[in-house]
Design an enzyme around this catalytic site. Structure first.
Site, PDB file in Angstrom:
ATOM      1  N   CYS A  66       7.741  55.437 -47.575  1.00 22.01           N
ATOM      2  CA  CYS A  66       7.298  54.783 -46.344  1.00 22.01           C
ATOM      3  C   CYS A  66       7.888  55.505 -45.128  1.00 22.01           C
ATOM      4  CB  CYS A  66       7.732  53.324 -46.361  1.00 22.01           C
ATOM      5  SG  CYS A  66       6.808  52.267 -45.248  1.00 22.01           S
ATOM      6  N   CYS A 103       3.527  51.757 -42.727  1.00 16.07           N
ATOM      7  CA  CYS A 103       3.057  53.141 -42.704  1.00 16.07           C
ATOM      8  C   CYS A 103       1.557  53.263 -42.959  1.00 16.07           C
ATOM      9  CB  CYS A 103       3.834  53.990 -43.711  1.00 16.07           C
ATOM     10  SG  CYS A 103       3.315  53.739 -45.414  1.00 16.07           S
ATOM     11  N   CYS A 162       5.626  49.060 -48.252  1.00 18.52           N
ATOM     12  CA  CYS A 162       5.843  49.907 -49.417  1.00 18.52           C
ATOM     13  C   CYS A 162       7.140  49.496 -50.102  1.00 18.52           C
ATOM     14  CB  CYS A 162       5.983  51.376 -49.001  1.00 18.52           C
ATOM     15  SG  CYS A 162       4.483  52.102 -48.398  1.00 18.52           S
ATOM     16  N   GLY A 169       9.708  58.121 -77.386  1.00 14.08           N
ATOM     17  CA  GLY A 169       9.454  56.697 -77.531  1.00 14.08           C
ATOM     18  C   GLY A 169      10.338  56.016 -78.557  1.00 14.08           C
ATOM     19  N   CYS A 220      -0.025  49.117 -46.458  1.00 14.81           N
ATOM     20  CA  CYS A 220       1.351  48.913 -45.994  1.00 14.81           C
ATOM     21  C   CYS A 220       1.313  48.599 -44.492  1.00 14.81           C
ATOM     22  CB  CYS A 220       2.186  50.160 -46.263  1.00 14.81           C
ATOM     23  SG  CYS A 220       3.841  50.052 -45.537  1.00 14.81           S
TER      24      CYS A 220
END
Lengths: 256, 289
Positions: free
Chosen positions: B268, B240, B262, B29, B237
């Site tokens: 997808c 899909c 997607c 970080g 979606c």
């Protein structure tokens, strides 16, 4: 009784020039100390040295910390000093724009110090902000307005709320009433006096306005050219000035 | 291939970047400064990510480049071609086949594995930048762990919108220490930051690299009474039929018609290959993917 703040021989130079020289005083809990003097007399330099905004050249600033008693602020590490600055200390700037976040709502401004010390409950933070806005006489429905939408007097009161929300023990004020008109000044002074009494605050107030110190301060220091020329109880100094400069200062005020 | 050194950058530069990456992995970080080089693309197009990728690539790698979830948009295509030309590495669109994935704005839906490296293109690595403009001050705030200001931003969100309206670049706390901006990924992807793969963040213009080692603890910041929520569009979606992937909204005509697909094109396509069908896929029209 141990003093809350003990200053010994504090000196700050700007190169060859003197900022403030050899200032010593004790401030006891619940006491308000006024510092007066003309422009350039070193009042603000002294205040900034006390609050740790400026590095003093020599001397000691001892503060009575909650955990370890009297400690020299100048010898503290920076994290400790910054922690002190957002818990036990408060600093009210002359210009509220220096002390506020102008892009953040009033509630956020008040809440910032709470969040800085670990508050993580939105409802609680907002309730406390609301409470404090009420105590400085800002209407509850202004909580989500930005300080840019506030008048100068309201901004100054917001700055005071923001500083006092964490329950500090020592407040530094740099000309808190400067730039406000007299009626607003009077209300602000009234408010400050109430808060100081109610919370048992100690305060160091820098001003050039003798009326402010007469109302607020218990004791007074008069500065000239970086030196303290006279100190004592407020009434005593203002009513019976001994030093030539203090006499000049007191006699310069127009009697309304 | 003799015109370029492997993966464009010279070996000294790659060493310098690898040192920064190692340091970044050691201090999760923390933003490690590095001497970012001029790349043959404009700032904002992924110069940081490209440099990190170049320093990590080996000839055996298989590279995938994602731009907003898609493999076939300008940014993805040109960066993929750049490394095909300068490093001669194999490329792929398949998340599972890739060993190194450079991404902009998304984390693949398919969970990453320990053999993979995910490289992010980062525009502004400093999570405190828009709250505190001074660099000296933000560095001090990181050093002293003074992160109250991040919550002021979230407070303002709730005060103004009734909820935390920050929906991308959502700040996280890494291993209980540094607050990090996970680059502009949607907050839906924040839970995926705790991953088996190594995640590297490169900011070219800002000259910073930060990193998340595998299994690193990443917590999205929030309030007790307004907890973090990984939100997405409330649809399945249309191609899909997936109800769990992050969706893009696509306007399909000028009469208010729209479809949700997607954002991760590979995910997808893989699902459709396996026989899954969404609302609009069955009719065989508007195949936007």
């Amino acid at each position: 009784m141990t003093p809350l703040l003990q200053v010994k021989g504090l000196t700050k130079r700007y190169g060859a020039r003197i900022g403030c020289a050899d200032v010593s005083f004790d401030l006891y809990p619940g006491e308000v100390m006024g510092i007066v003097g003309e422009s350039g007399s070193g009042k603000s330099t002294l205040l900034n040295c006390l609050a740790g905004h400026l590095e003093a050249d020599s001397g000691h600033v001892m503060f009575d910390t909650r955990a370890e008693g009297l400690r020299d602020v100048r010898a503290m590490s920076e994290p400790e000093r910054r922690m002190l600055a957002r818990t036990d200390w408060a600093f009210v700037h002359q210009n509220p724009r220096d002390g506020l976040r102008m892009g953040v709502s009033a509630g956020g401004n008040v809440g910032e110090r709470l969040m800085a010390v670990g508050a993580r409950h939105y409802g609680d933070i907002r309730a406390q902000a609301q409470d404090w806005l009420g105590r400085v006489e800002i209407a509850a429905d202004r909580i989500d307005d930005r300080p840019t939408a506030f008048s100068g007097g309201m901004q100054q009161r917001l700055q005071i709320a923001r500083n006092l929300v964490t329950g500090p023990r020592l407040v530094f004020m740099d000309e808190p009433t400067g730039g406000l008109d007299v009626s607003v000044q009077a209300r602000l002074l009234d408010l400050l006096r109430g808060l100081v009494r109610e919370m048992g605050l100690s305060a160091v107030i820098v001003t050039h306005d003798l009326a402010v110190v007469r109302l607020l301060a218990h004791r007074l220091m008069v500065m000239k050219s970086g030196h303290v020329v006279e100190a004592g109880l407020t009434d005593q100094v203002l009513d019976d000035p001994q030093h030539g400069y203090t006499q000049l200062l007191v006699s310069s005020v127009l009697q309304a | 291939m003799s015109d370029y050194n492997f993966a464009y950058l010279d070996e000294q530069t790659k060493r310098m970047i690898r040192r920064a990456i190692l340091k970044a992995l050691a201090v999760p970080g923390y933003q490690v400064p590095f001497a970012s080089r001029e790349m043959p693309m404009p700032y904002g197009w992924g110069t940081g990510g490209v440099q990190v990728s170049a320093a990590c690539l080996v000839p055996e790698d298989r590279l995938k480049v994602i731009d907003q979830g898609a493999d076939d948009t300008t940014n993805a295509v040109s960066i993929r071609r750049f490394f095909e030309k300068t490093a001669g590495v194999a490329t792929t669109g398949r998340t599972s086949e890739a060993t190194l994935i450079q991404t902009r704005h998304r984390i693949p839906e398919e969970p990453l594995t320990r053999d993979q490296i995910l490289v992010y293109q980062v525009p502004i690595p400093e999570p405190l930048r828009f709250l505190e403009p001074r660099e000296t001050e933000t560095r001090k705030m990181h050093a002293l762990e003074e992160y109250g200001l991040v919550h002021v931003k979230l407070y303002e969100d709730i005060a103004r919108h009734g909820q935390i309206a920050t929906s991308y670049a959502y700040p996280v706390k890494v291993e209980g220490r540094y607050v990090m901006d996970p680059s502009p990924i949607p907050k839906f992807d924040n839970p995926k930051l705790e991953s088996e793969a190594i995640q590297l963040f490169g900011a070219g213009r800002e000259q910073r690299i930060h990193a998340l080692p595998p299994h690193c603890k990443v917590v999205s910041l929030d309030f007790e009474d307004h907890p973090f929520e990984a939100s997405k569009a409330d649809h399945d979606c249309d191609l899909c039929g997936s109800g769990t992937s992050y969706l893009d909204e696509v306007i399909v005509d000028d009469a208010g018609g729209r479809m949700f697909v997607c954002s991760d094109t590979d995910y997808c396509e893989t699902r459709r290959g396996a026989g899954h069908r969404g609302r609009l896929a069955a009719t065989g029209q508007e195949d936007a993917a």
